[in-house]
Write a protein that holds these residues in place. Sequence first.
Motif, short mmCIF file in Angstrom:
data_model
loop_
_atom_site.label_atom_id
_atom_site.label_comp_id
_atom_site.label_asym_id
_atom_site.label_seq_id
_atom_site.Cartn_x
_atom_site.Cartn_y
_atom_site.Cartn_z
N GLU A 1 0.84 -1.20 0.00
CA GLU A 1 0.00 0.00 0.00
C GLU A 1 0.88 1.25 0.00
OE1 GLU A 1 -3.86 0.51 0.92
OE2 GLU A 1 -3.54 -0.98 -0.64
N ALA B 1 2.34 1.72 -3.34
CA ALA B 1 1.32 2.24 -4.27
C ALA B 1 1.07 3.72 -4.02
CB ALA B 1 0.04 1.44 -4.13
N GLY B 2 1.00 4.09 -2.73
CA GLY B 2 0.75 5.49 -2.38
C GLY B 2 1.81 6.40 -2.98
N PHE C 1 1.49 6.43 -6.94
CA PHE C 1 0.39 7.25 -7.45
C PHE C 1 0.68 8.74 -7.30
CE2 PHE C 1 -2.28 3.43 -7.36
CZ PHE C 1 -3.00 3.61 -8.52
N SER C 2 1.35 9.08 -6.21
CA SER C 2 1.63 10.50 -5.97
C SER C 2 2.88 10.98 -6.68
CB SER C 2 1.77 10.77 -4.47
OG SER C 2 0.78 10.08 -3.76
N PRO D 1 3.98 11.65 -9.80
CA PRO D 1 4.03 12.82 -10.68
C PRO D 1 3.92 14.13 -9.88
CG PRO D 1 2.50 11.20 -11.54
CD PRO D 1 2.93 10.71 -10.20
N TRP D 2 3.01 14.12 -8.89
CA TRP D 2 2.87 15.34 -8.11
C TRP D 2 4.12 15.62 -7.29
CZ3 TRP D 2 3.00 16.45 -2.88
CH2 TRP D 2 2.76 17.80 -2.59
N GLY E 1 6.62 17.20 -9.39
CA GLY E 1 6.20 18.58 -9.59
C GLY E 1 6.45 19.43 -8.36
N LEU F 1 8.84 22.28 -9.13
CA LEU F 1 8.11 23.51 -9.41
C LEU F 1 7.81 24.33 -8.17
CD1 LEU F 1 5.60 22.10 -12.07
CD2 LEU F 1 7.79 23.20 -12.47
N LEU G 1 -4.34 10.64 -10.59
CA LEU G 1 -3.40 9.72 -9.95
C LEU G 1 -3.08 10.17 -8.53
CD1 LEU G 1 -0.86 9.06 -12.86
CD2 LEU G 1 -2.31 7.36 -11.75
N ALA G 2 -2.70 11.44 -8.39
CA ALA G 2 -2.32 11.94 -7.06
C ALA G 2 -3.52 11.91 -6.12
CB ALA G 2 -1.76 13.35 -7.18
N TYR H 1 -6.03 9.96 -6.13
CA TYR H 1 -6.31 8.58 -5.71
C TYR H 1 -5.30 8.15 -4.65
CZ TYR H 1 -7.07 3.56 -5.86
OH TYR H 1 -7.32 2.26 -5.50
N GLY H 2 -4.03 8.41 -4.92
CA GLY H 2 -2.99 8.04 -3.96
C GLY H 2 -3.19 8.71 -2.62
N LEU H 3 -3.78 9.91 -2.63
CA LEU H 3 -3.94 10.66 -1.38
C LEU H 3 -5.31 10.44 -0.75
CD1 LEU H 3 -2.21 13.99 -2.42
CD2 LEU H 3 -1.28 12.14 -1.04
N VAL I 1 -5.69 5.09 -1.21
CA VAL I 1 -4.62 4.17 -0.87
C VAL I 1 -4.29 4.41 0.60
CG1 VAL I 1 -2.28 3.43 -1.39
CG2 VAL I 1 -3.72 4.31 -3.21
N VAL J 1 0.19 19.52 -0.50
CA VAL J 1 -0.55 19.90 -1.71
C VAL J 1 -1.26 21.22 -1.46
CG1 VAL J 1 -2.48 19.31 -3.23
CG2 VAL J 1 -0.89 17.54 -2.52
N PHE K 1 1.50 17.91 -16.40
CA PHE K 1 1.61 16.47 -16.11
C PHE K 1 2.13 16.21 -14.70
CE2 PHE K 1 0.97 16.05 -20.58
CZ PHE K 1 0.45 14.78 -20.75
N LEU K 2 2.42 17.30 -13.98
CA LEU K 2 2.97 17.16 -12.63
C LEU K 2 1.97 17.61 -11.57
CD1 LEU K 2 6.59 18.37 -13.42
CD2 LEU K 2 5.71 16.03 -13.33
N GLY K 3 0.69 17.65 -11.93
CA GLY K 3 -0.33 17.90 -10.91
C GLY K 3 -0.60 19.36 -10.62
N GLN L 1 -4.04 -2.12 -6.93
CA GLN L 1 -4.40 -0.70 -6.79
C GLN L 1 -4.56 -0.06 -8.18
OE1 GLN L 1 -5.34 0.98 -4.42
NE2 GLN L 1 -4.52 0.15 -2.52
N TRP L 2 -3.68 -0.43 -9.05
CA TRP L 2 -3.69 0.10 -10.42
C TRP L 2 -5.02 -0.27 -11.10
CZ3 TRP L 2 -1.15 3.76 -12.59
CH2 TRP L 2 -1.00 3.84 -13.98
N PHE M 1 -7.98 1.59 -9.58
CA PHE M 1 -7.99 2.97 -10.06
C PHE M 1 -8.64 3.07 -11.44
CE2 PHE M 1 -5.69 6.32 -12.50
CZ PHE M 1 -6.16 7.42 -11.81
#
Lengths: 325, 275
Positions: free
Chosen positions: A10, A13-14, A17-18, A20-21, A24, A28, B90-91, B93-95, B98, B110, B146-148, B178-179, B182
């Motif tokens: 888990e 996976a967490g 999934f996060s 890309p952010w 960033g 950024l 994606l983010a 869902y992960g936040l 999961v 965030v 693409f980076l949220g 998980q994939w 989603f």
Amino acid sequence: MSRRPLKHSETRAGWLFSLPWIIGFLALFVWPLVASIWWSLCRFDMISPPRWVGLNNYVRLANDVTQQQGFGQALTNTMYYSLLSVPLSVVIGILLAVLLSARLRGQAIYRTLVFLPSVIPVVAASILWLWLLNPESGMINYLLSWIGIPPQNWLNQARSAFSLETVEVLQNYTAGNPLKLFGSKDALILMTLWGVGNFVVIYLAAISDIPQSLYEAAEMDGASPCRKLLHVTLPMLSPVIFFNLVMGLIRSVQTFTSIYVLSEGTGAPGGSLNLISLELFLSAFSSLEMGYASAMALLLFIGLMLATILLFRTSRYWVHYRMVA
Amino acid sequence: MNQRWVKTGGLYLVAWFTVTIFSLPLLVMVSGSLKSSEQLTRDPYSLWPAGWNWINYPEALASMPFLVYLSNTLLLCTGCVIGTTLSCALAAYGLSRVDWSGRRWMFGLVIATMLLPWHITMIPRFVLISELGLYNSLWSIVLPTFLGDAFFIFLLRQFFMTIPEQLLDAGRMDGLSQWGLFWQIVIPLSKPALATVALFQFVITWNDFGSPLLYLNDPQKFPLAYGLERFVSSYGDQTNLLLAAATLFTLPMILIFFLAQKTFIQGISTTGIKG
């Protein structure tokens, strides 16, 4: 027994999934913040590597403020614009929302028409207002002439309505000179208020959430519509008013596109449309003084944070959060 | 009875007056775009053009590389919509769905990014984009999406939280990873929320002036918003053509607004972001 590997997967996976952010966030936000702080202490023109100059940039900014030039003028301009446009947006926004929540035939159409200006792209709206505010043949001066107000210079005049020189203008007016009150920043405020529909939508949603029973109770006590507004609607709206004040402040300080288009990227006339965001952009990309501009950005950030904290502090005296039963 | 009638009448009067004031600028824009320049100087105030000068529109289009600008804008919009929807889903869902220890403080981060004004990140981002060799490329604007984005992650997370746990459990029973959860459960259930994000991103990219101003300098790559501003500097005296171009640029936004009014209004009243 199978818990541990499950937890482990888990967590993986967490992160995935996060991811890309997270990239960033680092590229950024974190790195830019660190780089800005570092460059604000350097002379940096993007061609040669940054060179340490200590607090020079900040000293320069302080000098600009005391001499009311460059950043100093931009700061005054920004404060004039924010201190007028934000409260006016709140007051006009609430009045419009109260009006548009009255049960009138065609209510949906009225609401749509008030909201419509805020869907207009800023570039297009600015082009339109350049024409509306034209001193010779603009619609605004024409409408003002109906109620006996002489033509104003708007975007061609650096001096704004609420300034010390206005006293002089009024004195000259009594001596028979033309009354030229409104300048470029007043024009900008007018254009901003035209796009108030965004805020109206938020107030409308909040008004429809106010329980009808509160109004009925007020009516039982013989409250006039005015008192109902003051003692029921406004207190119930106060959390939303607070939210809109904070958002409005942040938005007004970040205003860029409209002033760029209205002044063709110069801040003219006389630097009167040069708000901090434009001054920052020009210092960085036209004078290539990245260090100086970074220092300006940091000061702006700190100022904005302080103002927001101040608003939060005062909020406990006037914002009423509804008790959850 | 009589007093009541006066009151309602007064209310209607105020409502009509307000609505007229707010709509007038748009009427001026459209009517001005249909006047000949001669009529615009002779009679600037009438809202009904004497002759309907439709020729202004093709003329405005011909005086700039309109199709080039339009295709750049559409490319940017497509890229940014895909980027934002994908990365934010994606983010989010992960936040939200999961179960891992980092998700709470990471969601806090965030939200924290929303508080940072663009002024602070502008210069370092510009340096980064140049270092990556993306200056003067449309990727300079598309890649970051693409980076949220905090607002959209927030919006989607709120929506994902409302999906019943039983549905996900059922998926797990079927052996979905998980994939798989989603893509096969969460995404199909979240179409309205994803559409909201896509719509807002489309509008934001369509209107965006700051990024092309920063990152693009080849007129062949300009999107409409930037090209239009350049048009002001070169055709500032031909107001009727300017107004025609501005009207054309505005039209899609008005269409989108009328087609997706509910989504628009709900999006604004839940997040307070500007469309």
